[in-house]
Design a protein around this motif. Structure first.
Motif, PDB file in Angstrom:
ATOM      1  N   UNK A  51      -7.542  -1.480   1.630  1.00 22.19           N
ATOM      2  CA  UNK A  51      -8.575  -1.910   0.691  1.00 22.19           C
ATOM      3  C   UNK A  51      -8.908  -0.818  -0.317  1.00 22.19           C
ATOM      4  N   UNK A  52      -8.540   0.426   0.004  1.00 19.37           N
ATOM      5  CA  UNK A  52      -8.932   1.563  -0.832  1.00 19.37           C
ATOM      6  C   UNK A  52      -7.810   2.001  -1.756  1.00 19.37           C
ATOM      7  N   UNK A  53      -6.624   2.229  -1.222  1.00 14.23           N
ATOM      8  CA  UNK A  53      -5.530   2.796  -2.026  1.00 14.23           C
ATOM      9  C   UNK A  53      -4.296   1.901  -2.022  1.00 14.23           C
ATOM     10  N   UNK A  54      -3.359   2.277  -2.867  1.00 12.34           N
ATOM     11  CA  UNK A  54      -2.082   1.568  -2.934  1.00 12.34           C
ATOM     12  C   UNK A  54      -1.176   1.953  -1.782  1.00 12.34           C
ATOM     13  N   UNK A  55      -1.548   3.016  -1.043  1.00 16.29           N
ATOM     14  CA  UNK A  55      -0.737   3.452   0.093  1.00 16.29           C
ATOM     15  C   UNK A  55       0.215   4.564  -0.310  1.00 16.29           C
ATOM     16  N   UNK A  60      -4.480  -0.190  -7.641  1.00 13.60           N
ATOM     17  CA  UNK A  60      -5.287   0.578  -6.700  1.00 13.60           C
ATOM     18  C   UNK A  60      -5.039   2.074  -6.874  1.00 13.60           C
ATOM     19  N   UNK A  61      -5.957   2.920  -6.409  1.00  9.74           N
ATOM     20  CA  UNK A  61      -5.798   4.377  -6.554  1.00  9.74           C
ATOM     21  C   UNK A  61      -4.579   4.901  -5.800  1.00  9.74           C
ATOM     22  N   UNK A  62      -3.983   5.957  -6.327  1.00  3.79           N
ATOM     23  CA  UNK A  62      -2.880   6.630  -5.648  1.00  3.79           C
ATOM     24  C   UNK A  62      -3.399   7.283  -4.365  1.00  3.79           C
ATOM     25  N   UNK A  63      -2.555   7.351  -3.354  1.00  2.21           N
ATOM     26  CA  UNK A  63      -2.980   7.870  -2.062  1.00  2.21           C
ATOM     27  C   UNK A  63      -3.417   9.331  -2.151  1.00  2.21           C
ATOM     28  N   UNK A  64      -2.608  10.182  -2.822  1.00  5.77           N
ATOM     29  CA  UNK A  64      -2.944  11.605  -2.934  1.00  5.77           C
ATOM     30  C   UNK A  64      -4.201  11.819  -3.786  1.00  5.77           C
TER      31      UNK A  64
END
Length: 531
Positions: A387-391, A240-244
């Motif tokens: 659901x969007x990012x890895x956190x 998943x995408x990185x949070x930043x």
């Protein structure tokens, strides 16, 4: 037919399993890619285009879903407050009518239109009508004086000109004591605050509804595709995408929405100030509940001072002509001297919508406070979604736009001007979104009106009584779409574009190409991520 559909999906799944088992079929050179890294990939140019449109749709749905709380807050509280206010007026009018019928009987019924007109004008003011409250109340007391003057002097005949002269003495003689002055102050400031407050809820509702329907730019769509689906094209479907990384994409895509935040916060603060007035000195419930008793007290004052009032009027307007013999023998009816029992605040019922104004306003204030800084924190709210990012806790094993690794660029500040160096989204900071600027202006205008109402100064709204056919401020509106019922600078939300319709249409047409099978495979994998 159901069996055929089931068989079709089992067939699709079997194909996906085969593709998993034979990955060499997927890997092709990536020189053709325009968004994802141009390395070995399992995506074609057509797939990249389709996934870009899918990214756009999912982003629009995410913003609308994330803004659900703030939108429903204004929709539901507007409906509740409007319902409460209308029922409060109905209860007050019904109470006055019942009390006066019991006390004065035919005398009241023959003059009931004076009181009915009072409530009609109060309702018209509340729904945005062009009503001057002070003039309307002055007219009410003048008309009441004319009617009562005839009742306490049945031995005389009064012409229209004479009665007009009588009404001019209303302020000078103070026949109703101090009740008209006190009631005027209480009614005007309470109605000004209540009407402005409910219109503020309407503006908040409209702005939230419109701004939550985003229309992403081409640069935003590219950034969304790169963030959400390039990991799949690189064979990293579980990363998943990185949070930043997500924050920079969202701050670029929602830069104009963030610019709404300053005016939005000022608007919320002004709403909270008026709410405090409604709880305190401008409490409409404490004015309307005992209005029948207050008017009755004024009538009692008139009766007690009838002789002095009549003498002064005769002195100023001249001696009236005697009435015919049939009328001169009449005297003031005995039941006209009936006094009302004192008003007991403890007997005040729970009024409209099964609540009280204090409870209703307290609830609205709590929800308004939660909606502060909503637009500037929207990117953070979206990027917190699992659901969007890895956190934020996963910094190494996340998609950074190129590979599975830490995201190094700094996080951009909020707003359009701060996106000039956004590494993820190409933002033209020289072209602010006109639609958002219109919503900012609408909030600014409403905030000024709220400040005036807080100080007890009247504000003008468009008279929409004809347009809404008595629906006023729209208590019947539901969900997210409601008509605008006031002078509110805005435009309609952008319509669904043709690209979305093309994506939806293409999704329904079967094709047996390998590219299409790959798209189906990706969509099935993504279902666990987004649906």
């Amino acid at each position: 037919a159901l069996g055929a559909v089931t068989y079709f999906w089992f067939w699709q799944i079997s194909i996906c399993i085969q593709i998993f088992l034979i990955p060499s079929f997927l890997v092709i050179p990536g020189e053709h890619l325009r968004i994802c890294p141009q390395e070995y990939t399992c995506c074609t140019s057509e797939m990249e285009d389709k996934l870009s449109q899918q990214s756009k749709l999912e982003f629009e749905n995410l913003v609308e879903e994330t803004s659900h709380f703030v939108r429903t807050t204004f929709v539901s509280r507007h409906k509740k407050f409007d319902e409460f206010f209308r029922e409060l007026l109905e209860n007050a009018e019904r109470s006055l009518n019942d009390m006066f019928v019991r006390t004065y009987g035919m005398l009241y019924m023959q003059n009931s239109e004076v009181f009915q007109d009072l409530f009609t004008e109060l309702k018209r003011y509340y729904t945005g009508g062009n009503v001057n409250l002070e003039e309307m109340l002055n007219d009410f007391w003048a008309r009441l004086l004319e009617r009562m003057f005839q009742l306490i002097n049945p031995q005389y005949h009064f012409s229209e000109d004479y009665l007009e002269c009588v009404s001019k003495y209303t302020d000078q003689l103070k026949p109703f004591g101090d009740v008209p002055r006190k009631l005027k102050v209480q009614v005007t400031r309470a109605f000004i605050a209540a009407r402005t407050f409910v219109q503020g809820l309407t503006v908040g509702r409209e702005v939230a509804n419109r701004v939550s329907k985003v229309s992403p730019t081409p640069g935003c769509i590219r950034a969304l595709m790169k963030m959400l689906y390039c990991p799949y094209c690189r064979g990293l479907p579980t990363v998943k995408p990185c949070n930043n990384y997500c924050l920079n994409v969202m701050k670029g895509c929602l830069a104009n929405q963030a610019d709404l935040d300053t005016e939005w916060n000022l608007f919320i603060d002004a709403m909270l100030l008026v709410a405090e007035r409604l709880e305190g000195p401008f409490n409409i419930e404490s004015v309307m509940d005992p209005i029948d008793v207050k008017i009755s007290e004024a009538i009692m004052n008139m009766q007690e001072n009838s002789m002095q009032v009549s003498a002064k009027v005769f002195q100023g307007c001249g001696q009236p002509k005697p009435a015919p013999a049939l009328r001169s023998s009449r005297s003031v009816p005995e039941n006209f001297n009936t006094r009302f029992r004192p008003y007991n605040p403890d007997e005040r019922p729970t009024t409209a919508a099964g609540t009280s104004l204090d409870r209703l306003v307290t609830d609205i204030k709590e929800k308004l406070k939660l909606s502060k800084k909503f637009w500037s924190t929207l990117p953070y709210t979206i990027c917190k979604d699992e659901r969007v990012t890895a956190g934020p806790s996963v910094e190494e094993d996340c998609w950074n736009g190129h590979t599975k690794a830490r995201y190094l660029p700094e996080i951009m500040n909020d707003g359009l001007t701060n996106q000039i160096n956004n590494p993820e989204v190409d933002v033209d900071i020289t072209r602010p979104d006109t639609f958002i600027r219109q919503q900012i202006m609408a909030l600014r205008v409403m905030t000024n009106k709220l400040k005036n109402a807080y100080n007890g100064n009247d504000v003008n709204f468009q008279d929409t009584s004809d347009e809404t056919s008595g629906s006023g401020s729209g208590s019947g509106c539901t969900d997210d779409i409601c008509p605008t019922e006031f002078d509110f600078v805005t435009t309609e939300a952008p319509p669904v574009d043709s690209d979305r319709r093309e994506v939806e249409a293409s999704a329904t047409q079967p094709s047996w190409s390998l590219q299409t099978l790959l798209i189906i495979f990706l969509s099935l994998v993504l279902q666990r991520q987004w649906r």
